[in-house]
Design an enzyme around this catalytic site. Sequence first.
Site, PDB file in Angstrom:
ATOM      1  N   HIS A   7       0.838  -1.196   0.000  1.00 28.81           N
ATOM      2  CA  HIS A   7       0.000   0.000   0.000  1.00 28.81           C
ATOM      3  C   HIS A   7       0.875   1.250   0.000  1.00 28.81           C
ATOM      4  O   HIS A   7       1.954   1.269   0.596  1.00 28.81           O
ATOM      5  CB  HIS A   7      -0.899   0.027   1.234  1.00 28.81           C
ATOM      6  CG  HIS A   7      -2.003  -0.964   1.198  1.00 28.81           C
ATOM      7  ND1 HIS A   7      -3.202  -0.756   1.840  1.00 28.81           N
ATOM      8  CD2 HIS A   7      -2.105  -2.182   0.609  1.00 28.81           C
ATOM      9  CE1 HIS A   7      -3.997  -1.800   1.644  1.00 28.81           C
ATOM     10  NE2 HIS A   7      -3.348  -2.677   0.910  1.00 28.81           N
TER      11      HIS A   7
ATOM     12  N   CYS B 166      -3.137   0.177   7.234  1.00 30.19           N
ATOM     13  CA  CYS B 166      -2.372   1.417   7.152  1.00 30.19           C
ATOM     14  C   CYS B 166      -2.607   2.300   8.374  1.00 30.19           C
ATOM     15  O   CYS B 166      -1.680   2.953   8.857  1.00 30.19           O
ATOM     16  CB  CYS B 166      -2.699   2.147   5.858  1.00 30.19           C
ATOM     17  SG  CYS B 166      -2.119   1.236   4.407  1.00 30.19           S
TER      18      CYS B 166
ATOM     19  N   GLU C 245       0.686   4.037   1.610  1.00 28.73           N
ATOM     20  CA  GLU C 245       1.024   4.556   2.935  1.00 28.73           C
ATOM     21  C   GLU C 245       2.152   3.760   3.575  1.00 28.73           C
ATOM     22  O   GLU C 245       3.094   4.329   4.135  1.00 28.73           O
ATOM     23  CB  GLU C 245      -0.200   4.506   3.869  1.00 28.73           C
ATOM     24  CG  GLU C 245      -1.394   5.280   3.382  1.00 28.73           C
ATOM     25  CD  GLU C 245      -2.405   4.405   2.645  1.00 28.73           C
ATOM     26  OE1 GLU C 245      -2.014   3.698   1.687  1.00 28.73           O
ATOM     27  OE2 GLU C 245      -3.589   4.438   3.012  1.00 28.73           O
TER      28      GLU C 245
END
Length: 154
Positions: free
Chosen positions: A57, A90, A59
Amino acid sequence: MNLALEQSKAALISDEVPIGAVIVQERDPVNREPLEKPYVVSQGHNTRERDHNPVGHAELLAIWEASRKLQKWRLSGCTLYVTIEPCLMCAGAIILSRIDKVVYGAKDPKGGAVHSLFETLSDARLNHRPEVVTGVCEKECSQILKEFFAKKRN
């Protein structure tokens, strides 16, 4: 947020879900005073498909890179800019890394863990609660995702 949008476009080029994130050092981590000149520490975009990695991801990649560059896991004084509301994974990483502030664009009604499904970052039972700002460039952040998924469905 414009840099995060640029990262989301880089993900789009790679046929990844177009989510981008940027971490900016805005405050001195010790005395919490605003820096005279904030600076970008790291940037990231989704790489799950390319890397066959469920934790790829935007993030998480930005947090990992910021920790590596700053040579510390506590990202005090940093702000995370991300194009969509962070998911539960996240949000957990944001709490664990002690990021001071999260700024996100579009809400994620199917997976958002800041306001939509869960309110993880404001949960008083947890040991860190960053400031949260929502809706920054919301229309642009939402549009790139809508166009990506519309194209996928066709």
